[in-house]
Design a protein around this motif. Structure first.
Motif, PDB file in Angstrom:
ATOM      1  N   UNK A  97     -24.142  19.417 -11.654  1.00 43.04           N
ATOM      2  CA  UNK A  97     -25.333  18.573 -11.793  1.00 43.04           C
ATOM      3  C   UNK A  97     -26.598  19.348 -12.160  1.00 43.04           C
ATOM      4  N   UNK A  98     -26.739  20.586 -11.675  1.00 42.09           N
ATOM      5  CA  UNK A  98     -27.943  21.354 -12.008  1.00 42.09           C
ATOM      6  C   UNK A  98     -27.990  21.653 -13.502  1.00 42.09           C
ATOM      7  N   UNK A  99     -26.863  22.081 -14.053  1.00 42.60           N
ATOM      8  CA  UNK A  99     -26.816  22.354 -15.485  1.00 42.60           C
ATOM      9  C   UNK A  99     -27.145  21.085 -16.279  1.00 42.60           C
ATOM     10  N   UNK A 100     -26.549  19.971 -15.878  1.00 44.82           N
ATOM     11  CA  UNK A 100     -26.807  18.705 -16.572  1.00 44.82           C
ATOM     12  C   UNK A 100     -28.273  18.301 -16.451  1.00 44.82           C
ATOM     13  N   UNK A 101     -28.854  18.493 -15.262  1.00 41.05           N
ATOM     14  CA  UNK A 101     -30.261  18.131 -15.041  1.00 41.05           C
ATOM     15  C   UNK A 101     -31.181  18.948 -15.933  1.00 41.05           C
ATOM     16  N   UNK A 102     -30.879  20.234 -16.093  1.00 41.74           N
ATOM     17  CA  UNK A 102     -31.697  21.085 -16.963  1.00 41.74           C
ATOM     18  C   UNK A 102     -31.551  20.667 -18.427  1.00 41.74           C
ATOM     19  N   UNK A 103     -30.348  20.259 -18.821  1.00 45.08           N
ATOM     20  CA  UNK A 103     -30.135  19.778 -20.193  1.00 45.08           C
ATOM     21  C   UNK A 103     -30.953  18.521 -20.461  1.00 45.08           C
ATOM     22  N   UNK A 128     -30.739  12.004 -25.941  1.00 42.06           N
ATOM     23  CA  UNK A 128     -30.060  12.021 -24.640  1.00 42.06           C
ATOM     24  C   UNK A 128     -28.542  12.051 -24.833  1.00 42.06           C
ATOM     25  N   UNK A 129     -28.062  11.273 -25.770  1.00 45.99           N
ATOM     26  CA  UNK A 129     -26.616  11.241 -26.022  1.00 45.99           C
ATOM     27  C   UNK A 129     -26.119  12.568 -26.570  1.00 45.99           C
ATOM     28  N   UNK A 130     -26.920  13.218 -27.402  1.00 48.04           N
ATOM     29  CA  UNK A 130     -26.514  14.488 -27.997  1.00 48.04           C
ATOM     30  C   UNK A 130     -26.675  15.649 -27.017  1.00 48.04           C
ATOM     31  N   UNK A 131     -27.843  15.704 -26.347  1.00 47.16           N
ATOM     32  CA  UNK A 131     -28.153  16.844 -25.495  1.00 47.16           C
ATOM     33  C   UNK A 131     -27.398  16.804 -24.174  1.00 47.16           C
ATOM     34  N   UNK A 132     -26.987  15.606 -23.762  1.00 47.48           N
ATOM     35  CA  UNK A 132     -26.262  15.490 -22.502  1.00 47.48           C
ATOM     36  C   UNK A 132     -25.005  16.323 -22.476  1.00 47.48           C
ATOM     37  N   UNK A 133     -24.416  16.543 -23.652  1.00 51.68           N
ATOM     38  CA  UNK A 133     -23.193  17.349 -23.723  1.00 51.68           C
ATOM     39  C   UNK A 133     -23.427  18.695 -24.414  1.00 51.68           C
ATOM     40  N   UNK A 134     -24.692  19.004 -24.720  1.00 46.53           N
ATOM     41  CA  UNK A 134     -24.994  20.232 -25.473  1.00 46.53           C
ATOM     42  C   UNK A 134     -24.805  21.489 -24.624  1.00 46.53           C
ATOM     43  N   UNK A 135     -25.073  21.374 -23.340  1.00 45.69           N
ATOM     44  CA  UNK A 135     -24.912  22.527 -22.453  1.00 45.69           C
ATOM     45  C   UNK A 135     -26.004  23.559 -22.600  1.00 45.69           C
ATOM     46  N   UNK A 136     -25.892  24.609 -21.806  1.00 48.36           N
ATOM     47  CA  UNK A 136     -26.823  25.730 -21.841  1.00 48.36           C
ATOM     48  C   UNK A 136     -26.068  26.981 -22.270  1.00 48.36           C
ATOM     49  N   UNK A 137     -26.794  27.983 -22.730  1.00 42.29           N
ATOM     50  CA  UNK A 137     -26.163  29.260 -23.048  1.00 42.29           C
ATOM     51  C   UNK A 137     -25.424  29.752 -21.804  1.00 42.29           C
ATOM     52  N   UNK A 262     -36.958  26.790 -21.461  1.00 38.84           N
ATOM     53  CA  UNK A 262     -36.139  25.594 -21.645  1.00 38.84           C
ATOM     54  C   UNK A 262     -36.908  24.677 -22.607  1.00 38.84           C
ATOM     55  N   UNK A 263     -36.433  24.581 -23.854  1.00 37.60           N
ATOM     56  CA  UNK A 263     -37.215  23.862 -24.863  1.00 37.60           C
ATOM     57  C   UNK A 263     -36.331  23.328 -25.980  1.00 37.60           C
ATOM     58  N   UNK A 280     -32.698  21.181 -31.620  1.00 37.20           N
ATOM     59  CA  UNK A 280     -31.656  21.917 -30.887  1.00 37.20           C
ATOM     60  C   UNK A 280     -32.287  22.542 -29.650  1.00 37.20           C
ATOM     61  N   UNK A 281     -31.550  22.511 -28.551  1.00 39.78           N
ATOM     62  CA  UNK A 281     -32.075  23.016 -27.289  1.00 39.78           C
ATOM     63  C   UNK A 281     -31.854  24.509 -27.106  1.00 39.78           C
ATOM     64  N   UNK A 282     -32.826  25.154 -26.458  1.00 39.09           N
ATOM     65  CA  UNK A 282     -32.747  26.583 -26.147  1.00 39.09           C
ATOM     66  C   UNK A 282     -32.851  26.801 -24.640  1.00 39.09           C
ATOM     67  N   UNK A 283     -32.105  27.798 -24.170  1.00 38.07           N
ATOM     68  CA  UNK A 283     -32.226  28.277 -22.794  1.00 38.07           C
ATOM     69  C   UNK A 283     -32.140  29.788 -22.886  1.00 38.07           C
ATOM     70  N   UNK A 284     -33.302  30.454 -22.949  1.00 36.27           N
ATOM     71  CA  UNK A 284     -33.362  31.896 -23.203  1.00 36.27           C
ATOM     72  C   UNK A 284     -34.275  32.555 -22.182  1.00 36.27           C
TER      73      UNK A 284
END
Length: 293
Positions: A97-103, A128-137, A262-263, A280-284
């Motif tokens: 859930x934490x990973x999903x919440x950050x996404x 939301x539909x795309x990023x919900x499954x995009x995940x984090x690095x 997170x952007x 596209x989402x970044x987590x760096x």
């Protein structure tokens, strides 16, 4: 992050577009010449968001104070609040859930009237539909979790209204997952664009979930040279910092603190820097961003 040629050109285009609707061409020329004069002589150490502040003063000198964004801010706060229970339920169904919440919180970074030309609720729902499954690095997220296990203090730098509802969900789950962690959320010190300030934080109930602090600045970011001593002390004493959005990246990147950005990449410069598609989402991490980026 210092101003660069791309961002400088973007600032010029932004000032011209703001004055385009006015009819007095001679006055517009005088205005633009003053804008160009200022930008040609300003410190190259400043970030783009820091430069927006004096440019806004030049605008007001010629055209008067801009209309506030109170209605837009409330509209998106209300929109996300109406979805909060459903979104949180979806987030908590994930294996992590934490990973999903950050996404999802990252997806809310789309609500940016400074960087996105036509912000729409429809596009947000699509993301939301795309990023919900995009995940984090995965590598960064693994280090992030390891650091959370050892950390005592985390600071969460918020960005936009509406988005802050998703930040609230992420912070709630973060505190549940790491109950010993002291968390502080920091908002803007004054109304600026559609960014979250203390009024917005209270409106969405963020202050009921976490300690909220104003940063004492009216810059659309977190400029350590401009924020209050209290806010700077809070940030610099944190073991981990989560920084939302492009404006915070532009103003604080280069400080060397342990910041997780997170952007969404919304403009061409960010897309080029990270080799990413638009939105596209970044987590760096500040300390591990590749040299040359």
């Amino acid at each position: 992050m210092k101003i660069n040629s791309f961002c400088l050109a973007c600032l010029v285009r932004m000032q011209e577009s703001q004055a385009r609707a006015f009819e007095d061409e001679e006055k517009k020329m005088t205005y633009m010449r003053e804008v160009l004069s200022y930008l040609s002589s300003c410190s190259t150490e400043l970030s783009a968001p820091a430069l927006v502040k004096p440019l806004s003063a030049i605008y007001e000198k010629y055209w008067g104070r801009k209309d506030g964004m109170a209605e837009v801010k409330k509209e998106f706060n209300d929109f996300l609040l109406s979805m909060e229970a459903d979104l949180e339920s979806r987030i908590r169904m994930h294996d992590d859930p934490l990973k999903a919440a950050l996404c999802f919180a990252r997806t809310g970074n789309y609500i940016d009237y400074a960087a996105v030309k036509d912000v729409s609720k429809e596009k947000l729902l699509e993301l939301f539909e795309e990023q919900g499954s995009a995940g984090l690095d995965e590598a960064e997220y693994r280090i992030f979790r390891e650091e959370l296990n050892r950390a005592e203090k985390l600071v969460y730098l918020t960005d936009n209204c509406g988005e802050v509802v998703l930040d609230k969900i992420a912070i709630r789950i973060l505190k549940e997952s790491f109950p010993r962690l002291e968390v502080t959320a920091i908002v803007r010190g004054a109304p600026v664009v559609n960014d979250a300030d203390m009024e917005s934080a209270r409106e969405v109930g963020l202050d009921a979930v976490v300690r909220v602090m104003e940063n004492g600045s009216d810059i659309a970011g977190t400029d350590l040279a401009d924020i209050s001593r209290e806010a700077r002390r809070e940030i610099e004493s944190a073991d981990i910092i989560i920084s939302k959005g492009q404006g915070n990246f532009e103003t604080i990147h280069g400080c060397g603190l342990n910041i997780y950005y997170l952007l969404l990449c919304k403009c061409e410069w960010f897309m080029k820097k990270f080799g990413a598609e638009q939105f596209q989402g970044m987590f760096v991490n500040e300390r591990r961003i590749e040299k040359g980026r």
